[in-house]
Design a protein around this motif. Structure first.
Motif, PDB file in Angstrom:
ATOM      1  N   PRO A 265      47.251  14.409  24.575  1.00 50.49           N
ATOM      2  CA  PRO A 265      48.119  14.727  25.407  1.00 50.49           C
ATOM      3  C   PRO A 265      48.766  13.432  26.117  1.00 50.49           C
ATOM      4  O   PRO A 265      49.301  13.031  26.338  1.00 50.49           O
ATOM      5  CB  PRO A 265      48.645  15.998  25.493  1.00 50.49           C
ATOM      6  CG  PRO A 265      48.188  16.873  25.068  1.00 50.49           C
ATOM      7  CD  PRO A 265      46.320  16.176  24.941  1.00 50.49           C
ATOM      8  N   LEU A 266      47.395  13.852  27.604  1.00 46.74           N
ATOM      9  CA  LEU A 266      47.403  12.758  28.139  1.00 46.74           C
ATOM     10  C   LEU A 266      47.724  11.142  28.153  1.00 46.74           C
ATOM     11  O   LEU A 266      47.884  10.480  28.446  1.00 46.74           O
ATOM     12  CB  LEU A 266      46.142  12.725  29.506  1.00 46.74           C
ATOM     13  CG  LEU A 266      46.672  14.571  30.279  1.00 46.74           C
ATOM     14  CD1 LEU A 266      45.319  15.042  31.435  1.00 46.74           C
ATOM     15  CD2 LEU A 266      47.915  14.268  30.996  1.00 46.74           C
ATOM     16  N   TYR A 267      46.617  10.637  26.985  1.00 49.10           N
ATOM     17  CA  TYR A 267      46.914   9.321  26.158  1.00 49.10           C
ATOM     18  C   TYR A 267      48.200   9.193  26.076  1.00 49.10           C
ATOM     19  O   TYR A 267      48.430   7.778  26.062  1.00 49.10           O
ATOM     20  CB  TYR A 267      45.160   9.271  25.574  1.00 49.10           C
ATOM     21  CG  TYR A 267      44.875   7.912  25.169  1.00 49.10           C
ATOM     22  CD1 TYR A 267      44.089   6.728  25.563  1.00 49.10           C
ATOM     23  CD2 TYR A 267      45.478   7.683  24.181  1.00 49.10           C
ATOM     24  CE1 TYR A 267      44.082   5.544  25.519  1.00 49.10           C
ATOM     25  CE2 TYR A 267      45.450   6.540  23.507  1.00 49.10           C
ATOM     26  CZ  TYR A 267      44.834   5.989  23.918  1.00 49.10           C
ATOM     27  OH  TYR A 267      44.758   4.755  23.574  1.00 49.10           O
ATOM     28  N   ASP A 268      48.336   9.806  25.004  1.00 52.08           N
ATOM     29  CA  ASP A 268      49.939   9.686  24.720  1.00 52.08           C
ATOM     30  C   ASP A 268      50.915   9.209  25.162  1.00 52.08           C
ATOM     31  O   ASP A 268      51.345   8.139  25.348  1.00 52.08           O
ATOM     32  CB  ASP A 268      50.167  10.456  23.079  1.00 52.08           C
ATOM     33  CG  ASP A 268      48.960  10.808  22.142  1.00 52.08           C
ATOM     34  OD1 ASP A 268      48.077  10.069  22.096  1.00 52.08           O
ATOM     35  OD2 ASP A 268      48.451  12.084  21.524  1.00 52.08           O
ATOM     36  N   LEU A 269      50.582  10.412  26.687  1.00 56.24           N
ATOM     37  CA  LEU A 269      51.985  10.069  27.510  1.00 56.24           C
ATOM     38  C   LEU A 269      51.640   8.804  28.515  1.00 56.24           C
ATOM     39  O   LEU A 269      52.373   7.663  28.845  1.00 56.24           O
ATOM     40  CB  LEU A 269      51.413  11.105  28.181  1.00 56.24           C
ATOM     41  CG  LEU A 269      52.873  10.861  30.104  1.00 56.24           C
ATOM     42  CD1 LEU A 269      53.874  10.938  29.737  1.00 56.24           C
ATOM     43  CD2 LEU A 269      52.202  12.256  30.825  1.00 56.24           C
ATOM     44  N   ALA A 270      50.393   8.452  28.530  1.00 57.96           N
ATOM     45  CA  ALA A 270      49.995   7.178  28.776  1.00 57.96           C
ATOM     46  C   ALA A 270      50.507   5.646  28.330  1.00 57.96           C
ATOM     47  O   ALA A 270      51.086   4.909  28.617  1.00 57.96           O
ATOM     48  CB  ALA A 270      48.392   6.898  29.771  1.00 57.96           C
ATOM     49  N   SER A 271      50.075   5.845  27.019  1.00 56.38           N
ATOM     50  CA  SER A 271      49.879   5.149  26.130  1.00 56.38           C
ATOM     51  C   SER A 271      51.717   4.391  26.011  1.00 56.38           C
ATOM     52  O   SER A 271      52.037   3.460  26.071  1.00 56.38           O
ATOM     53  CB  SER A 271      49.866   5.015  24.936  1.00 56.38           C
ATOM     54  OG  SER A 271      48.554   5.524  24.583  1.00 56.38           O
ATOM     55  N   THR A 272      51.970   5.662  26.643  1.00 57.01           N
ATOM     56  CA  THR A 272      53.716   4.797  26.247  1.00 57.01           C
ATOM     57  C   THR A 272      54.554   4.884  27.684  1.00 57.01           C
ATOM     58  O   THR A 272      55.787   3.820  27.475  1.00 57.01           O
ATOM     59  CB  THR A 272      55.192   6.729  26.077  1.00 57.01           C
ATOM     60  OG1 THR A 272      55.059   7.754  27.143  1.00 57.01           O
ATOM     61  CG2 THR A 272      54.147   7.458  24.666  1.00 57.01           C
ATOM     62  N   VAL A 273      53.882   4.485  28.521  1.00 57.04           N
ATOM     63  CA  VAL A 273      54.223   3.774  29.680  1.00 57.04           C
ATOM     64  C   VAL A 273      53.581   2.513  30.320  1.00 57.04           C
ATOM     65  O   VAL A 273      53.842   1.941  31.411  1.00 57.04           O
ATOM     66  CB  VAL A 273      54.347   4.786  30.892  1.00 57.04           C
ATOM     67  CG1 VAL A 273      55.357   6.142  29.946  1.00 57.04           C
ATOM     68  CG2 VAL A 273      53.286   5.748  31.277  1.00 57.04           C
ATOM     69  N   GLN A 274      52.884   2.172  30.089  1.00 59.75           N
ATOM     70  CA  GLN A 274      51.407   1.656  30.151  1.00 59.75           C
ATOM     71  C   GLN A 274      51.892   0.151  30.427  1.00 59.75           C
ATOM     72  O   GLN A 274      51.532  -0.806  31.151  1.00 59.75           O
ATOM     73  CB  GLN A 274      50.165   1.207  29.061  1.00 59.75           C
ATOM     74  CG  GLN A 274      50.633   0.888  27.323  1.00 59.75           C
ATOM     75  CD  GLN A 274      49.602   0.641  27.138  1.00 59.75           C
ATOM     76  OE1 GLN A 274      48.201   0.231  27.507  1.00 59.75           O
ATOM     77  NE2 GLN A 274      49.677   0.909  25.584  1.00 59.75           N
TER      78      GLN A 274
END
Length: 428
Positions: A265-274
């Motif tokens: 979930p944290l990686y998915d969140l990061a991927s949306t804002v990178q």
């Protein structure tokens, strides 16, 4: 951690970090936030509460004396818009004087609503050592005072912060003057130097022996330190051992709500804002001024500056990007609540309503000059003013959800008139 996870995953190291999954603690908030929360007015946007916790667990008491409950040392809300093209990070001074709603203490009792420093909310909810309770009371307090809907929370503790810094070999700072802060146990010479361990922790926590001694000064220093931490972590991607140690410390220090509890979930969140550009990642502090300006005996706390704070909260609730330069220009000349003279009129027909609201206004720092009854009953609460008192009227109206300020040629001279309608809720 989000920034480093994104780059590490893109570099092919994603699966190596799945072993960190078990480090992250989760907390269930579903039944702790009540049923009167602010509405989500911008579906798809996200507000994430980030708390730096100086819980004394495992520290041997070296970070403070006489503190038996969990404490929040840093308090931020990260707003991610629906389009994920920008982000705003809002810091809340821990000495902010706010209304703290009733909260579950976790021992079968409930605290009474009262005004105090905003960071006390974390201590109230965490009085039994439960991070979920601490986060729930903090979320309730923020939602109550800002009108923002908080979607997620992340808590980071002391030991994890030190571990992240140490894994990178320390972070360089360049103080212009020597730092001597007994409370933070920090003693540094002037000039550029690399710090870690207790010095790194003391540097971001120090207040009285550095800069202007204010909590807002510390917030700025923390933001700059975190920028440097992220930059060095990204640079260490070629060093797998250092990067793993960094992420191991970061994840072990985290407690999140259930939906964010996990590497994926944290990686998915990061991927949306990178892909958010650096010039559209904005760090702000809630506009504020010393409460001493309204209450001369209070030399320890700050109050939020209105109407600027309300405009900030409204913009984020409406998913609008905030112009930092414009906000800072607006706050350069604060109009203290104590300089707003208010006449309170009761338009509800309920006896004593004007007196109760007058006490609420006085507690918020306003100068109440008279109370009385309106000529006729009113459904809507209103703020009216004579010519020349536009600013004063806006300060008051911005504290009243749904109320506007209108000029009235027949208004009493020299004062702002608040007419209480049957829709009156509370002062924010």
């Amino acid at each position: 951690m989000l920034a480093v996870l994104t780059v590490a995953g893109a570099a092919g190291g994603w699966w190596a970090y799945r072993s960190l999954e078990g480090n992250i603690h989760s907390a269930d908030l579903d039944d702790r936030l009540g049923h009167t929360r602010p509405a989500n007015t911008s579906p798809g946007s996200m507000n994430i509460l980030v708390v730096g916790s100086d819980s004394r667990d495992g520290t041997g008491g070296e970070y403070g004396k006489g503190l038996e409950t969990m404490q929040s040392d840093t308090l931020m809300v990260v707003h991610l818009p629906r389009n994920r093209e920008w982000a705003t990070v809002v810091s809340f001074p821990r000495d902010s004087w706010v209304q703290i709603p009733a909260c579950d203490r976790g021992d079968g009792t409930e605290s009474a609503p009262h005004k105090f420093k905003i960071n006390e909310s974390f201590a109230i909810g965490g009085s039994t050592g439960d991070v979920a309770g601490a986060a729930a009371c903090t979320i309730k307090t923020l939602e109550h005072n800002t009108g923002l809907r908080i979607d997620h929370f992340v808590s980071v503790d002391f030991q994890g912060f030190k571990g992240m810094v140490n894994a990178l070999g320390g972070i360089e700072i360049c103080p212009e003057e020597p730092i001597r802060d007994d409370k933070a146990h920090l003693y540094l010479e002037a000039g550029c130097q690399t710090i870690k361990d207790e010095d790194a922790l003391g540097y971001v926590r120090a207040r009285y022996g550095i800069g202007d001694g204010s909590d807002t000064g510390r917030i700025g220093r923390q933001q700059e330190f975190m920028r440097a931490l992220v930059a060095k972590a990204k640079a260490e991607l070629t060093n797998p051992a250092a990067l793993y140690d960094f992420l191991d410390s970061a994840t072990a220090s985290l407690t999140t709500d259930r939906d964010l509890a996990g590497i994926k979930p944290l990686y998915d969140l990061a991927s949306t804002v990178q892909d958010i550009p650096r010039d559209r990642l904005t760090f702000l502090t809630v506009p504020n001024y010393p409460r001493e300006a309204d209450v001369p005996s209070d030399k320890a706390n700050v109050v939020w500056q209105y109407p600027q704070a309300r405009r900030l909260f409204t913009a984020l609730a409406d998913d609008e990007e905030v112009d930092k330069a414009a906000l800072e220009a607006e706050t350069a000349d604060p109009l203290y609540a104590s300089r707003v003279r208010v006449r309170v009129l009761n338009g509800t027909g309920a006896p004593g309503q004007a007196g109760e609201v007058a006490e609420e206004l006085r507690a918020a720092g306003f100068t109440v000059v008279s109370v009385g009854n309106a000529d006729q009953d009113a459904e809507a609460t209103s703020v009216t003013h004579p010519a020349g008192l536009e600013r004063q009227a806006r300060v008051l109206a911005s504290r009243l959800p749904g109320a506007g300020a209108e000029q009235d040629g027949d208004a009493a001279p020299g004062v702002v008139t608040l007419t209480i309608g049957t829709d009156y809720d509370r002062l924010r």
